[in-house]
Scaffold this active site. Sequence first.
Site, mmCIF file in Angstrom:
data_model
loop_
_atom_site.group_PDB
_atom_site.id
_atom_site.type_symbol
_atom_site.label_atom_id
_atom_site.label_comp_id
_atom_site.label_asym_id
_atom_site.label_seq_id
_atom_site.Cartn_x
_atom_site.Cartn_y
_atom_site.Cartn_z
ATOM 1 C CB SER A 17 -39.435 58.594 33.384
ATOM 2 O OG SER A 17 -40.405 57.957 33.763
ATOM 3 C CE1 TYR A 61 -37.504 59.689 37.807
ATOM 4 C CE2 TYR A 61 -39.546 59.775 36.279
ATOM 5 C CZ TYR A 61 -38.488 59.070 37.005
ATOM 6 O OH TYR A 61 -38.727 57.851 36.710
ATOM 7 C CE LYS A 85 -34.895 59.317 34.651
ATOM 8 N NZ LYS A 85 -34.004 58.175 34.946
HETATM 9 N N1 LIG Z 1 -40.152 52.599 38.839
HETATM 10 C C1 LIG Z 1 -40.516 52.764 37.716
HETATM 11 O O1 LIG Z 1 -41.990 52.378 37.868
HETATM 12 C C2 LIG Z 1 -39.980 54.079 37.163
HETATM 13 C C3 LIG Z 1 -40.529 54.706 36.000
HETATM 14 C C4 LIG Z 1 -39.835 55.104 35.188
HETATM 15 C C5 LIG Z 1 -38.317 54.941 35.210
HETATM 16 N N2 LIG Z 1 -37.767 54.323 36.033
HETATM 17 C C6 LIG Z 1 -36.095 54.615 36.806
HETATM 18 O O2 LIG Z 1 -35.681 53.411 36.621
HETATM 19 C C7 LIG Z 1 -34.374 53.691 37.789
HETATM 20 C C8 LIG Z 1 -34.159 52.903 38.637
HETATM 21 O O3 LIG Z 1 -34.484 51.603 38.438
HETATM 22 P P1 LIG Z 1 -34.776 51.131 39.897
HETATM 23 O O4 LIG Z 1 -35.599 51.400 40.539
HETATM 24 O O5 LIG Z 1 -34.462 49.476 39.646
HETATM 25 O O6 LIG Z 1 -33.007 51.125 40.198
HETATM 26 P P2 LIG Z 1 -32.767 51.711 41.458
HETATM 27 O O7 LIG Z 1 -33.544 53.388 42.154
HETATM 28 O O8 LIG Z 1 -33.188 50.295 43.192
HETATM 29 O O9 LIG Z 1 -31.088 52.289 41.879
HETATM 30 C C9 LIG Z 1 -30.086 50.914 41.579
HETATM 31 C C10 LIG Z 1 -28.950 50.922 42.352
HETATM 32 O O10 LIG Z 1 -28.858 52.199 41.742
HETATM 33 C C11 LIG Z 1 -27.786 52.730 42.925
HETATM 34 N N3 LIG Z 1 -27.320 53.928 42.769
HETATM 35 C C12 LIG Z 1 -28.139 54.894 43.655
HETATM 36 N N4 LIG Z 1 -27.060 56.068 43.280
HETATM 37 C C13 LIG Z 1 -26.390 56.122 42.441
HETATM 38 C C14 LIG Z 1 -25.334 57.172 42.491
HETATM 39 N N5 LIG Z 1 -24.698 58.541 42.837
HETATM 40 N N6 LIG Z 1 -23.997 56.172 41.910
HETATM 41 C C15 LIG Z 1 -23.788 54.813 41.838
HETATM 42 N N7 LIG Z 1 -24.882 54.151 42.141
HETATM 43 C C16 LIG Z 1 -26.171 54.192 42.871
HETATM 44 C C17 LIG Z 1 -27.832 52.367 44.096
HETATM 45 O O11 LIG Z 1 -27.393 52.184 45.031
HETATM 46 C C18 LIG Z 1 -28.960 51.196 43.499
HETATM 47 O O12 LIG Z 1 -28.041 49.912 44.518
HETATM 48 C C19 LIG Z 1 -34.402 55.218 37.535
HETATM 49 O O13 LIG Z 1 -33.820 55.812 36.491
HETATM 50 C C20 LIG Z 1 -35.678 55.332 37.261
HETATM 51 O O14 LIG Z 1 -36.366 56.712 37.380
HETATM 52 C C21 LIG Z 1 -38.212 53.805 36.853
#
Ligand SMILES: NC(=O)c1ccc[n+]([C@@H]2O[C@H](COP(=O)([O-])OP(=O)(O)OC[C@H]3O[C@@H](n4cnc5c(N)ncnc54)[C@H](O)[C@@H]3O)[C@@H](O)[C@H]2O)c1
Length: 269
Positions: free
Chosen positions: A150, A163, A167
């Site tokens: 991130s 977080y 990261k």
């Molecule tokens: N949304 C934002 O603005 C933003 C910004 C920067 C980084 N990110 C990063 O994007 C990523 C998340 O992307 P998203 O929101 O599309 O995905 P999400 O959080 O919806 O997760 C996707 C899937 O991961 C699975 N999961 C969670 N923990 C797990 C575990 N311990 N073992 C196995 N599966 C697991 C969940 O069941 C889910 O179906 C993260 O790394 C987050 O830090 C997001």
Amino acid sequence: MIDLGLTGKRAIVAGAGHRPPRPGIGRQTALLLAEGGARVACVDLDEARAAATAAEVTAAGGEAIVVTGDLRRADEADRIVAEVVAAFGGLDICIDIIGEATWGITPDFTEDAWDWAVETNLKQVFLLFQSAGRQMRTQGTGGALAAVASVDGIMGSPVHVAYGCAKAGVVHLVKTLSEELGPYGIRANAVAPGAVFVPTEEHPEPGPGVHAATPLRQPQALDIARGLVFFCSDLAWAVSGQTLPVDGGASVKGVWDFPPAQIETLLKL
Ligand SMILES: NC(=O)c1ccc[n+]([C@@H]2O[C@H](COP(=O)([O-])OP(=O)(O)OC[C@H]3O[C@@H](n4cnc5c(N)ncnc54)[C@H](O)[C@@H]3O)[C@@H](O)[C@H]2O)c1
């Protein structure tokens, strides 16, 4: 036509499920990898979400399997990698998109919230890449690891300290893996998303004015997936240990933040 070198590659996408209203980065990554010709193991805690992504891959003409488990546990990471290797006959690509922020001001941040964030955002990536790296090293055919970091791991991360620290750990982890596994032809990289845009009724498209901190436009899940797939493709064969911000230019903004009226005044100087 550019050859991405993905045809027949055996891939894990950890966090392949989509849980709206979150962006669905894993789902887009699985679909894009399969479009490039890779065989994709959709790994998730939640079987139904993983199966939904796998079904989309298959419907689009790709090959996908479903593997469930909790990647915060070392034995689970090992079992998941072993299941994928048993199904595909090996492992060439391992992408981990799992992570989530917890919110709070540092002096009031609880120890439990810290532990949860570090385990969810850093430890599980370490465990999966450790297990996948071991498999790739034994195989002797190289490989690519790619994680979602991130911009909070590069800049400060006010209101979610753990977080950001976790990261930053991912940004560091890929550097170390790059040096340790490079001699085996294994690369490790990360994509650092900025604030990811998710369409709503009010704002169906990202664009200027939707998110003031992003000069270009906010990235969407597909933009993050493209960065991850690039790192795992032959286009990036000489790239390792790097973290690529995909943030519409947000993390390289200058410090001045001039209001328009002040710009008018400055241009007259
Ligand atoms: N949304 C934002 O603005 C933003 C910004 C920067 C980084 N990110 C990063 O994007 C990523 C998340 O992307 P998203 O929101 O599309 O995905 P999400 O959080 O919806 O997760 C996707 C899937 O991961 C699975 N999961 C969670 N923990 C797990 C575990 N311990 N073992 C196995 N599966 C697991 C969940 O069941 C889910 O179906 C993260 O790394 C987050 O830090 C997001």
